[in-house]
Design an enzyme around this catalytic site. Sequence first.
Site, PDB file in Angstrom:
ATOM      1  N   TYR A  52       0.840  -1.207   0.000  1.00 58.38           N
ATOM      2  CA  TYR A  52       0.000   0.000   0.000  1.00 58.38           C
ATOM      3  C   TYR A  52       0.871   1.251   0.000  1.00 58.38           C
ATOM      4  CZ  TYR A  52      -3.651   3.301   1.442  1.00 58.38           C
ATOM      5  OH  TYR A  52      -4.520   4.362   1.491  1.00 58.38           O
TER       6      TYR A  52
ATOM      7  N   LYS B 187       1.157   4.086  -3.049  1.00 56.54           N
ATOM      8  CA  LYS B 187       0.781   5.492  -2.906  1.00 56.54           C
ATOM      9  C   LYS B 187       1.962   6.415  -3.228  1.00 56.54           C
ATOM     10  CE  LYS B 187      -3.532   4.834  -1.876  1.00 56.54           C
ATOM     11  NZ  LYS B 187      -4.598   5.227  -2.820  1.00 56.54           N
TER      12      LYS B 187
END
Length: 255
Positions: free
Chosen positions: A154, A158
């Site tokens: 994750y 990002k």
Amino acid sequence: MQARLQDRVAVITGAGSGIGLATARRFASEGAKVVAVDIDADAGRAAAEEVGGEFVAADVADEEAVKALFDGVVERHGRLDVAFNNAGISPPDDDSILETGVEAWERVLKVNTTSVYYCCKYAIPHMLAQGKGSIINTASFVALMGAATSQIAYTASKGAVLSMTRELGVQFARQGIRVNALCPGPIATPLLLELFAKDAERAARRLVHVPMGRFGTPEEIAGAVAFLASDDASFITASTFLVDGGITGAYVTPL
Ligand code: NAD
């Protein structure tokens, strides 16, 4: 409510829940024609109905589906003013690098990052033809900060959204297209609230780092997205747009 988005055609991915849903409501209240996109047909359709918009079922990780989405929007509505590329996942099997397998890594990168690449790739040509458009890609404060409670894929996904967005903002700046990375801090979505209601210690471990001492709300993020989408943000592009309660600026927080 000021109608800053009157008659603008705005695509929102992940519109069925959380930040996307709050933004669909906010965009509609400012006059936009909302195209609500989600892989969850029930949630997406409900969001579209609530805001008087249109629902398109699509998996943003599917290149053909994303191309068809943006081409279809322009065919039906004649234009594309705003793309809020927001759909993302944060699954439990994405954890410490020592535990996270390559299957989870690739799935998260595909849904969170490759999807943004597809959405920008197929939205930008329409915006270039119009000479105007606003793209907002959802990154996160974790693109800028490290956590010992890791979600390694994750975080990497990002970071990639943030740097890709900056580059697109720079490349298309003289052609009327603004591209900004929205970086929310920790937001009180239903899932997060449920998790932390069950585990106060887990919540406290995070909240101590937030100067404001609370999680943000989806509505507070939606307000920032509406600003970035509107002409009020006409001199803002390639930005790392933090809406984070001060977390990225903090060393010692108030008691
Ligand atoms: P959410 O889970 O409430 O909503 C995400 C929506 O995206 C859901 O409706 C889901 O069905 C949809 N979706 C998931 N995969 C999809 C796919 N492949 N194709 C189309 N739709 C898909 O999440 P949220 O908390 O509102 O988060 C929205 C975005 O904000 C995400 O990119 C997330 O990473 C980011 N973000 C969230 C927080 C937070 O604290 N909630 C903080 C920073 C960034």
